[in-house]
Design a protein around this motif. Structure first.
Motif, short mmCIF file in Angstrom:
data_model
loop_
_atom_site.label_atom_id
_atom_site.label_comp_id
_atom_site.label_asym_id
_atom_site.label_seq_id
_atom_site.Cartn_x
_atom_site.Cartn_y
_atom_site.Cartn_z
N UNK A 45 0.87 -1.17 0.00
CA UNK A 45 0.00 0.00 0.00
C UNK A 45 0.90 1.22 0.00
N UNK A 46 0.87 1.95 -1.11
CA UNK A 46 1.72 3.14 -1.24
C UNK A 46 1.11 4.33 -0.52
N UNK A 47 -0.22 4.44 -0.58
CA UNK A 47 -0.89 5.57 0.05
C UNK A 47 -2.36 5.22 0.27
N UNK A 48 -2.94 5.82 1.31
CA UNK A 48 -4.37 5.70 1.57
C UNK A 48 -5.04 6.98 1.09
N UNK A 49 -5.98 6.85 0.16
CA UNK A 49 -6.70 8.02 -0.34
C UNK A 49 -7.96 8.29 0.48
N UNK A 50 -8.66 7.23 0.87
CA UNK A 50 -9.83 7.35 1.75
C UNK A 50 -9.68 6.28 2.83
N UNK A 51 -9.65 6.72 4.08
CA UNK A 51 -9.49 5.79 5.21
C UNK A 51 -10.87 5.26 5.62
N UNK A 52 -11.01 3.94 5.78
CA UNK A 52 -12.30 3.39 6.20
C UNK A 52 -12.78 3.97 7.54
N UNK A 53 -11.85 4.42 8.37
CA UNK A 53 -12.23 4.99 9.67
C UNK A 53 -13.04 6.28 9.50
N UNK A 54 -12.98 6.88 8.31
CA UNK A 54 -13.74 8.11 8.05
C UNK A 54 -15.21 7.81 7.73
N UNK A 55 -15.58 6.52 7.69
CA UNK A 55 -16.97 6.10 7.48
C UNK A 55 -17.55 6.67 6.18
N UNK A 56 -16.87 6.39 5.07
CA UNK A 56 -17.31 6.85 3.75
C UNK A 56 -17.64 5.65 2.88
N UNK A 57 -18.45 5.91 1.88
CA UNK A 57 -18.74 4.92 0.85
C UNK A 57 -18.31 5.52 -0.49
N UNK A 58 -17.99 4.66 -1.42
CA UNK A 58 -17.43 5.10 -2.70
C UNK A 58 -18.33 4.63 -3.84
N UNK A 59 -18.61 5.52 -4.78
CA UNK A 59 -19.33 5.13 -6.00
C UNK A 59 -18.64 5.79 -7.18
N UNK A 60 -19.00 5.36 -8.36
CA UNK A 60 -18.49 5.93 -9.61
C UNK A 60 -16.96 6.02 -9.62
N UNK A 61 -16.31 4.94 -9.19
CA UNK A 61 -14.85 4.88 -9.11
C UNK A 61 -14.31 4.62 -10.51
N UNK A 62 -13.36 5.46 -10.97
CA UNK A 62 -12.87 5.33 -12.34
C UNK A 62 -11.50 5.98 -12.50
N UNK A 63 -10.95 5.75 -13.67
CA UNK A 63 -9.66 6.32 -14.05
C UNK A 63 -9.89 7.29 -15.19
N UNK A 64 -9.28 8.46 -15.12
CA UNK A 64 -9.34 9.44 -16.20
C UNK A 64 -7.90 9.82 -16.53
N UNK A 65 -7.33 9.16 -17.55
CA UNK A 65 -5.91 9.35 -17.85
C UNK A 65 -5.08 8.75 -16.74
N UNK A 66 -4.31 9.58 -16.05
CA UNK A 66 -3.51 9.09 -14.92
C UNK A 66 -4.02 9.65 -13.59
N UNK A 67 -5.29 10.03 -13.56
CA UNK A 67 -5.90 10.49 -12.31
C UNK A 67 -7.02 9.55 -11.91
N UNK A 68 -7.23 9.43 -10.61
CA UNK A 68 -8.28 8.59 -10.05
C UNK A 68 -9.44 9.50 -9.67
#
Length: 193
Positions: free
Chosen positions: A127-150
């Motif tokens: 794991x190089x980096x955590x972008x969203x920590x599960x401890x923040x109690x978030x849900x994720x939708x519409x996860x995608x790649x646009x070029x080299x950005x997440x």
């Protein structure tokens, strides 16, 4: 300097042959020094190639990584979604992944991580980096790649009174590699989902 007394010694006169011999000796020494290097020496130009040579490197396997989630005993980590690309411009692919504890009911919080290649062949991706920590109690939708950005839509809760099944807040996020780290670029906050 005063002239020496007595006759001139033959070895004190410099001739063209002496200069040529000296120049050749110095050139041979410089050439030998340039050719002889330690076994582990690498030229500076080869230290960081612009593109990797050889066969393409496989992206880290999202299902092979170990995630820092605290799931109930016997509950596995569910890889919800993943995308792979060279996100940091180093010539090797990374994998961005959304994970959460597997659940038949409810919607456990999600984590978003960027994985890099294993430390050794056959090992688990790191794991190089955590972008969203599960401890923040978030849900994720519409996860995608646009070029080299997440990119993703991050869903959350306006208070602890909101049922965990039904997030009432959302915001789009873009994560870009800038310099030496990922930068989160949030979109405008939105109210009810």
């Amino acid at each position: 300097m005063q002239p020496s007394a007595g006759p001139a010694l033959p070895h004190t006169h410099s001739r063209a042959v002496h200069w040529i011999t000296t120049a050749l000796a110095v050139a041979a020494l410089v050439g030998a020094t340039a050719l002889v290097q330690p076994a582990d020496a690498t030229p500076k130009a080869a230290a960081r190639p612009a593109t990797p040579s050889g066969p393409p490197v496989a992206a880290p396997n999202a299902n092979a990584a170990h995630y820092p989630l605290t799931c109930a005993p016997g509950v596995k980590v569910d890889v919800v979604s993943h995308v792979s690309a060279d996100l940091d411009g180093d010539g090797r692919p990374e994998t961005a992944v959304v994970v959460r504890c597997d659940s038949e009911t409810g919607t456990p919080p999600s984590g978003v991580y960027v994985l890099s290649a294993p430390a050794h062949p056959g090992g688990a991706p790191k794991i190089a980096v955590t972008l969203v920590d599960p401890k923040d109690d978030r849900q994720i939708s519409d996860f995608r790649l646009d070029g080299d950005t997440v990119k993703a839509t991050v869903l959350g809760f306006s208070s602890d009174d909101v049922a965990r099944c039904c997030p009432d807040m959302k915001r789009t996020y873009t994560w870009e590699w800038r310099g030496d780290r990922y930068v989160a670029l949030p979109g405008p906050a939105a109210g009810a989902v």
